[in-house]
Design a protein around this motif. Structure first.
Motif, PDB file in Angstrom:
ATOM      1  N   GLU A   1       0.816  -1.211   0.000  1.00  0.00           N
ATOM      2  CA  GLU A   1       0.000   0.000   0.000  1.00  0.00           C
ATOM      3  C   GLU A   1       0.854   1.268   0.000  1.00  0.00           C
ATOM      4  O   GLU A   1       0.503   2.262  -0.624  1.00  0.00           O
ATOM      5  CB  GLU A   1      -0.921  -0.022   1.218  1.00  0.00           C
ATOM      6  CG  GLU A   1      -1.991   1.031   1.192  1.00  0.00           C
ATOM      7  CD  GLU A   1      -2.933   0.877   2.383  1.00  0.00           C
ATOM      8  OE1 GLU A   1      -2.458   0.959   3.533  1.00  0.00           O
ATOM      9  OE2 GLU A   1      -4.141   0.694   2.157  1.00  0.00           O
ATOM     10  N   LEU A  33      -1.004  -7.799  -8.688  1.00  0.00           N
ATOM     11  CA  LEU A  33      -1.709  -6.633  -9.226  1.00  0.00           C
ATOM     12  C   LEU A  33      -3.119  -7.018  -9.665  1.00  0.00           C
ATOM     13  O   LEU A  33      -4.099  -6.353  -9.317  1.00  0.00           O
ATOM     14  CB  LEU A  33      -0.932  -6.021 -10.397  1.00  0.00           C
ATOM     15  CG  LEU A  33      -1.627  -4.881 -11.132  1.00  0.00           C
ATOM     16  CD1 LEU A  33      -1.815  -3.686 -10.214  1.00  0.00           C
ATOM     17  CD2 LEU A  33      -0.831  -4.490 -12.368  1.00  0.00           C
ATOM     18  N   ILE A  76      -5.324  -7.792  -6.605  1.00  0.00           N
ATOM     19  CA  ILE A  76      -5.777  -6.568  -5.928  1.00  0.00           C
ATOM     20  C   ILE A  76      -6.858  -5.865  -6.753  1.00  0.00           C
ATOM     21  O   ILE A  76      -7.870  -5.413  -6.214  1.00  0.00           O
ATOM     22  CB  ILE A  76      -4.586  -5.631  -5.649  1.00  0.00           C
ATOM     23  CG1 ILE A  76      -3.662  -6.270  -4.598  1.00  0.00           C
ATOM     24  CG2 ILE A  76      -5.065  -4.247  -5.179  1.00  0.00           C
ATOM     25  CD1 ILE A  76      -2.332  -5.567  -4.431  1.00  0.00           C
ATOM     26  N   ALA A  77      -6.642  -5.797  -8.063  1.00  0.00           N
ATOM     27  CA  ALA A  77      -7.634  -5.161  -8.941  1.00  0.00           C
ATOM     28  C   ALA A  77      -8.977  -5.878  -8.847  1.00  0.00           C
ATOM     29  O   ALA A  77     -10.027  -5.237  -8.753  1.00  0.00           O
ATOM     30  CB  ALA A  77      -7.124  -5.148 -10.378  1.00  0.00           C
ATOM     31  N   PRO A  97      -6.497  -3.293 -13.526  1.00  0.00           N
ATOM     32  CA  PRO A  97      -5.094  -3.094 -13.147  1.00  0.00           C
ATOM     33  C   PRO A  97      -4.569  -1.741 -13.619  1.00  0.00           C
ATOM     34  O   PRO A  97      -3.791  -1.094 -12.919  1.00  0.00           O
ATOM     35  CB  PRO A  97      -4.365  -4.249 -13.829  1.00  0.00           C
ATOM     36  CG  PRO A  97      -5.411  -5.317 -13.962  1.00  0.00           C
ATOM     37  CD  PRO A  97      -6.687  -4.571 -14.218  1.00  0.00           C
ATOM     38  N   ASP A 127      -6.224   1.025 -13.772  1.00  0.00           N
ATOM     39  CA  ASP A 127      -6.687   2.040 -12.819  1.00  0.00           C
ATOM     40  C   ASP A 127      -5.735   2.136 -11.628  1.00  0.00           C
ATOM     41  O   ASP A 127      -5.437   3.226 -11.155  1.00  0.00           O
ATOM     42  CB  ASP A 127      -8.097   1.725 -12.314  1.00  0.00           C
ATOM     43  CG  ASP A 127      -9.164   1.936 -13.368  1.00  0.00           C
ATOM     44  OD1 ASP A 127      -8.911   2.692 -14.333  1.00  0.00           O
ATOM     45  OD2 ASP A 127     -10.246   1.326 -13.244  1.00  0.00           O
ATOM     46  N   ILE A 128      -5.269   0.994 -11.161  1.00  0.00           N
ATOM     47  CA  ILE A 128      -4.346   0.990 -10.021  1.00  0.00           C
ATOM     48  C   ILE A 128      -3.032   1.645 -10.419  1.00  0.00           C
ATOM     49  O   ILE A 128      -2.502   2.479  -9.683  1.00  0.00           O
ATOM     50  CB  ILE A 128      -4.104  -0.448  -9.518  1.00  0.00           C
ATOM     51  CG1 ILE A 128      -5.403  -1.001  -8.921  1.00  0.00           C
ATOM     52  CG2 ILE A 128      -2.977  -0.473  -8.485  1.00  0.00           C
ATOM     53  CD1 ILE A 128      -5.336  -2.465  -8.556  1.00  0.00           C
ATOM     54  N   GLU A 183      -3.505   5.397 -10.897  1.00  0.00           N
ATOM     55  CA  GLU A 183      -3.716   6.040  -9.597  1.00  0.00           C
ATOM     56  C   GLU A 183      -2.380   6.238  -8.891  1.00  0.00           C
ATOM     57  O   GLU A 183      -2.136   7.267  -8.289  1.00  0.00           O
ATOM     58  CB  GLU A 183      -4.647   5.186  -8.724  1.00  0.00           C
ATOM     59  CG  GLU A 183      -4.924   5.747  -7.352  1.00  0.00           C
ATOM     60  CD  GLU A 183      -5.802   6.979  -7.365  1.00  0.00           C
ATOM     61  OE1 GLU A 183      -5.759   7.727  -6.373  1.00  0.00           O
ATOM     62  OE2 GLU A 183      -6.507   7.206  -8.353  1.00  0.00           O
ATOM     63  N   GLU A 184      -1.489   5.265  -9.004  1.00  0.00           N
ATOM     64  CA  GLU A 184      -0.185   5.352  -8.356  1.00  0.00           C
ATOM     65  C   GLU A 184       0.600   6.557  -8.869  1.00  0.00           C
ATOM     66  O   GLU A 184       1.291   7.229  -8.119  1.00  0.00           O
ATOM     67  CB  GLU A 184       0.595   4.063  -8.613  1.00  0.00           C
ATOM     68  CG  GLU A 184       1.896   3.975  -7.864  1.00  0.00           C
ATOM     69  CD  GLU A 184       2.554   2.632  -8.065  1.00  0.00           C
ATOM     70  OE1 GLU A 184       3.692   2.628  -8.559  1.00  0.00           O
ATOM     71  OE2 GLU A 184       1.939   1.614  -7.736  1.00  0.00           O
TER      72      GLU A 184
END
Length: 95
Positions: free
Chosen positions: A23, A34, A37-38, A45, A47-48, A51-52
């Motif tokens: 996190e 990945l 988590i998505a 994935p 989007d993650i 976002e990062e």
């Protein structure tokens, strides 16, 4: 979804500290994690990953590598100092 770290870690079947490192960007994740988590958060994935990039406080991979190298150098220095302390102690004992 209002999950805390413990709940997310349990759902990912990892420890809370392991999830915390993911996190906060300390631990880099592989594609399998990945996608896991998505799927858990019902996002893509991409989007993650996007976002990062929006979070400047996340440390880049290059910065992590640089910090790891600095840590390795400091560890080497500590080992050398420990060896020197042992040598000096052994000299004192022999006298």
């Amino acid at each position: 979804m209002e999950w805390n770290q413990a709940e997310v870690a349990k759902r990912l079947e990892i420890s809370i500290p392991a999830y915390s490192k993911i996190e906060t960007g300390i631990t880099e994740i592989g594609l399998t994690r990945l996608f896991q988590i998505a799927q858990l958060f019902e996002v893509s994935p991409a989007d993650i990953l996007l976002e990062e990039q929006d979070h400047p406080e996340v440390i880049s991979s290059d910065e992590i590598i640089r910090l790891q190298e600095e840590l390795r150098i400091k560890d080497d220095e500590v080992i050398k100092l420990q060896q020197k302390a042992i040598e000096l102690y052994e000299e004192l004992v022999r006298k």
